[in-house]
Design a protein around this motif. Sequence first.
Motif, PDB file in Angstrom:
ATOM      1  N   PHE A 157      46.027  25.202  43.495  1.00  0.00           N
ATOM      2  CA  PHE A 157      47.468  25.251  43.200  1.00  0.00           C
ATOM      3  C   PHE A 157      47.707  25.919  41.854  1.00  0.00           C
ATOM      4  CE2 PHE A 157      51.026  23.208  40.967  1.00  0.00           C
ATOM      5  CZ  PHE A 157      52.067  23.594  41.794  1.00  0.00           C
ATOM      6  N   TRP A 158      46.898  25.556  40.858  1.00  0.00           N
ATOM      7  CA  TRP A 158      47.057  26.139  39.517  1.00  0.00           C
ATOM      8  C   TRP A 158      46.750  27.636  39.537  1.00  0.00           C
ATOM      9  CZ3 TRP A 158      49.645  24.523  35.623  1.00  0.00           C
ATOM     10  CH2 TRP A 158      49.465  25.124  34.372  1.00  0.00           C
ATOM     11  N   MET A 159      45.737  28.011  40.311  1.00  0.00           N
ATOM     12  CA  MET A 159      45.382  29.428  40.436  1.00  0.00           C
ATOM     13  C   MET A 159      46.526  30.209  41.076  1.00  0.00           C
ATOM     14  SD  MET A 159      41.995  30.911  42.343  1.00  0.00           S
ATOM     15  CE  MET A 159      42.487  30.356  43.984  1.00  0.00           C
ATOM     16  N   PHE A 160      47.150  29.639  42.102  1.00  0.00           N
ATOM     17  CA  PHE A 160      48.225  30.338  42.810  1.00  0.00           C
ATOM     18  C   PHE A 160      49.472  30.485  41.944  1.00  0.00           C
ATOM     19  CE2 PHE A 160      51.924  30.186  45.725  1.00  0.00           C
ATOM     20  CZ  PHE A 160      51.720  31.409  46.344  1.00  0.00           C
ATOM     21  N   VAL A 161      49.913  29.393  41.288  1.00  0.00           N
ATOM     22  CA  VAL A 161      51.131  29.486  40.474  1.00  0.00           C
ATOM     23  C   VAL A 161      50.908  30.417  39.273  1.00  0.00           C
ATOM     24  CG1 VAL A 161      52.016  27.236  41.180  1.00  0.00           C
ATOM     25  CG2 VAL A 161      50.603  27.396  39.135  1.00  0.00           C
ATOM     26  N   THR A 162      49.685  30.423  38.741  1.00  0.00           N
ATOM     27  CA  THR A 162      49.399  31.329  37.621  1.00  0.00           C
ATOM     28  C   THR A 162      49.450  32.785  38.077  1.00  0.00           C
ATOM     29  OG1 THR A 162      47.960  29.645  36.655  1.00  0.00           O
ATOM     30  CG2 THR A 162      47.745  31.869  35.786  1.00  0.00           C
ATOM     31  N   SER A 163      49.032  33.024  39.332  1.00  0.00           N
ATOM     32  CA  SER A 163      49.055  34.403  39.842  1.00  0.00           C
ATOM     33  C   SER A 163      50.473  34.924  40.010  1.00  0.00           C
ATOM     34  CB  SER A 163      48.315  34.466  41.179  1.00  0.00           C
ATOM     35  OG  SER A 163      49.066  33.817  42.200  1.00  0.00           O
ATOM     36  N   LEU A 164      51.459  34.014  40.023  1.00  0.00           N
ATOM     37  CA  LEU A 164      52.863  34.424  40.186  1.00  0.00           C
ATOM     38  C   LEU A 164      53.562  34.611  38.846  1.00  0.00           C
ATOM     39  CD1 LEU A 164      53.921  32.080  43.137  1.00  0.00           C
ATOM     40  CD2 LEU A 164      53.155  34.447  43.260  1.00  0.00           C
ATOM     41  N   PRO A 207      30.362  44.353  45.146  1.00  0.00           N
ATOM     42  CA  PRO A 207      31.120  43.386  45.957  1.00  0.00           C
ATOM     43  C   PRO A 207      32.346  42.858  45.205  1.00  0.00           C
ATOM     44  CG  PRO A 207      29.129  42.370  45.125  1.00  0.00           C
ATOM     45  CD  PRO A 207      29.089  43.790  44.689  1.00  0.00           C
ATOM     46  N   TYR A 208      33.233  42.247  45.950  1.00  0.00           N
ATOM     47  CA  TYR A 208      34.521  41.806  45.396  1.00  0.00           C
ATOM     48  C   TYR A 208      34.385  40.820  44.234  1.00  0.00           C
ATOM     49  CZ  TYR A 208      39.482  40.572  45.516  1.00  0.00           C
ATOM     50  OH  TYR A 208      40.793  40.371  45.193  1.00  0.00           O
ATOM     51  N   PRO A 209      33.504  39.784  44.322  1.00  0.00           N
ATOM     52  CA  PRO A 209      33.380  38.859  43.169  1.00  0.00           C
ATOM     53  C   PRO A 209      32.968  39.560  41.882  1.00  0.00           C
ATOM     54  CG  PRO A 209      32.361  37.896  45.104  1.00  0.00           C
ATOM     55  CD  PRO A 209      32.689  39.319  45.460  1.00  0.00           C
ATOM     56  N   VAL A 210      32.124  40.591  41.992  1.00  0.00           N
ATOM     57  CA  VAL A 210      31.713  41.335  40.801  1.00  0.00           C
ATOM     58  C   VAL A 210      32.871  42.161  40.270  1.00  0.00           C
ATOM     59  CG1 VAL A 210      30.126  43.092  39.925  1.00  0.00           C
ATOM     60  CG2 VAL A 210      29.320  41.389  41.577  1.00  0.00           C
ATOM     61  N   TRP A 211      33.644  42.749  41.167  1.00  0.00           N
ATOM     62  CA  TRP A 211      34.818  43.530  40.742  1.00  0.00           C
ATOM     63  C   TRP A 211      35.836  42.640  40.021  1.00  0.00           C
ATOM     64  CZ3 TRP A 211      39.970  43.232  42.566  1.00  0.00           C
ATOM     65  CH2 TRP A 211      40.806  44.252  42.116  1.00  0.00           C
ATOM     66  N   ILE A 212      36.006  41.403  40.480  1.00  0.00           N
ATOM     67  CA  ILE A 212      36.960  40.486  39.840  1.00  0.00           C
ATOM     68  C   ILE A 212      36.595  40.262  38.373  1.00  0.00           C
ATOM     69  CG2 ILE A 212      37.759  38.093  39.805  1.00  0.00           C
ATOM     70  CD1 ILE A 212      37.703  38.043  42.786  1.00  0.00           C
ATOM     71  N   SER A 213      35.309  40.272  38.073  1.00  0.00           N
ATOM     72  CA  SER A 213      34.886  40.012  36.692  1.00  0.00           C
ATOM     73  C   SER A 213      35.373  41.085  35.727  1.00  0.00           C
ATOM     74  CB  SER A 213      33.361  39.901  36.622  1.00  0.00           C
ATOM     75  OG  SER A 213      32.758  41.150  36.926  1.00  0.00           O
ATOM     76  N   LEU A 214      35.842  42.232  36.239  1.00  0.00           N
ATOM     77  CA  LEU A 214      36.372  43.278  35.360  1.00  0.00           C
ATOM     78  C   LEU A 214      37.609  42.816  34.603  1.00  0.00           C
ATOM     79  CD1 LEU A 214      36.080  46.404  37.707  1.00  0.00           C
ATOM     80  CD2 LEU A 214      34.597  45.787  35.800  1.00  0.00           C
ATOM     81  N   PHE A 215      38.297  41.804  35.130  1.00  0.00           N
ATOM     82  CA  PHE A 215      39.510  41.324  34.468  1.00  0.00           C
ATOM     83  C   PHE A 215      39.203  40.452  33.251  1.00  0.00           C
ATOM     84  CE2 PHE A 215      40.841  42.060  38.903  1.00  0.00           C
ATOM     85  CZ  PHE A 215      41.828  42.994  38.663  1.00  0.00           C
ATOM     86  N   VAL A 216      37.934  40.129  33.051  1.00  0.00           N
ATOM     87  CA  VAL A 216      37.530  39.349  31.881  1.00  0.00           C
ATOM     88  C   VAL A 216      36.972  40.326  30.850  1.00  0.00           C
ATOM     89  CG1 VAL A 216      36.086  37.483  31.013  1.00  0.00           C
ATOM     90  CG2 VAL A 216      36.994  37.381  33.346  1.00  0.00           C
ATOM     91  N   PHE A 226      44.619  37.079  32.755  1.00  0.00           N
ATOM     92  CA  PHE A 226      44.676  35.888  33.603  1.00  0.00           C
ATOM     93  C   PHE A 226      45.522  36.102  34.854  1.00  0.00           C
ATOM     94  CE2 PHE A 226      43.373  33.666  29.672  1.00  0.00           C
ATOM     95  CZ  PHE A 226      42.307  32.952  30.186  1.00  0.00           C
ATOM     96  N   ALA A 227      46.652  36.770  34.716  1.00  0.00           N
ATOM     97  CA  ALA A 227      47.557  36.927  35.863  1.00  0.00           C
ATOM     98  C   ALA A 227      46.876  37.706  36.982  1.00  0.00           C
ATOM     99  CB  ALA A 227      48.841  37.625  35.414  1.00  0.00           C
ATOM    100  N   GLN A 228      46.289  38.855  36.650  1.00  0.00           N
ATOM    101  CA  GLN A 228      45.596  39.650  37.666  1.00  0.00           C
ATOM    102  C   GLN A 228      44.316  38.960  38.145  1.00  0.00           C
ATOM    103  OE1 GLN A 228      45.320  43.344  35.398  1.00  0.00           O
ATOM    104  NE2 GLN A 228      46.781  44.276  36.805  1.00  0.00           N
ATOM    105  N   LEU A 229      43.651  38.269  37.234  1.00  0.00           N
ATOM    106  CA  LEU A 229      42.437  37.542  37.611  1.00  0.00           C
ATOM    107  C   LEU A 229      42.742  36.470  38.659  1.00  0.00           C
ATOM    108  CD1 LEU A 229      39.416  36.947  37.084  1.00  0.00           C
ATOM    109  CD2 LEU A 229      40.144  35.379  35.280  1.00  0.00           C
ATOM    110  N   ALA A 273      43.639  38.133  42.019  1.00  0.00           N
ATOM    111  CA  ALA A 273      42.425  38.602  42.696  1.00  0.00           C
ATOM    112  C   ALA A 273      41.637  37.427  43.275  1.00  0.00           C
ATOM    113  CB  ALA A 273      41.559  39.383  41.711  1.00  0.00           C
ATOM    114  N   ALA A 274      41.628  36.298  42.558  1.00  0.00           N
ATOM    115  CA  ALA A 274      40.910  35.118  43.052  1.00  0.00           C
ATOM    116  C   ALA A 274      41.580  34.540  44.293  1.00  0.00           C
ATOM    117  CB  ALA A 274      40.833  34.065  41.943  1.00  0.00           C
TER     118      ALA A 274
END
Length: 281
Positions: free
Chosen positions: A29-36, A229-238, A245-248, A251-252
């Motif tokens: 839930f926290w991940m989803f609301v943060t993504s918005l 792979p996608y999990p490795v690509w997500i780490s680019l946001f760090v 955080f918003a894009q991270l 993506a999550a």
Amino acid sequence: MKIRRKTVLQALTYVAVVISMGLLLIPFFWMFVTSLMREREIYSNNYPNFHVLPQHPTFHNYISIFTEVQGGYQSFANSLAIALPTTAIVVVLAVLAAYALSRLRVKGKNTILFTMLFSSMVPTMGILIPYYLFTIKAGLYDTKLILILTYVAYIMPYSVWVMKGFFDTIPASLEEAAMVDGCTRLQALYKIILPLSLPGLAATGIFAFISSWNEFLIGLVLTETKSVPYPVWISLFVGVYKVAFAQLMAAAVVATIPVIIVALLFQKWILQGLIEGAVKG
């Protein structure tokens, strides 16, 4: 008195289940609301202006991760192209290996099983550097093939143990009766054993898919550009000095969608296995 005690215990059970589900869902839930939220809103979301729900919800982050950041579509496709074949290969090989270990007279059966179990306990970091050098010399570095082969080897031990456990619970007399009626051993496996093992197949398939879809460390070391792979690509946001955080979080959330779809597709057989296990217990 007995009925009242039973009702109280049942109510406490429901309360415990609701609390457990709430605790499990809080991170998502926290991940989803943060993504918005916008990036500025996330960094300003402190006391005394702290708020849980976004003040100006937006799906901009979901659009931007695929339009403003390179490699999003490609890495997502790479992960699907790696996870789906890995799942199919693991399920087929695990069924054949587990069936042989469960039904046939295999010399050193327990040694084989415990060797497989021991191999799954070896830390990935312990073998990753020599394995990385091997992939370069073999010309397999940064290819999907090496990730598929690696994940199959990584996931197989647990999958074989799971499938063997299911095959052990099925009476051998069923396939023996089928073979008396003219079936070969493979036909008995296909027509008699596998339909009775659907919960085990579903559990093995979900485990293989989630393991290969979420894996990060091996994908990070063995890929560079083409097969990331996608999990490795997500780490680019760090970043070093800042985390997007918003894009991270967006993506999550996207990363969880295939896992949820697979779980929903196989939930019928998972529930069937749980119910049968409860009845047998």
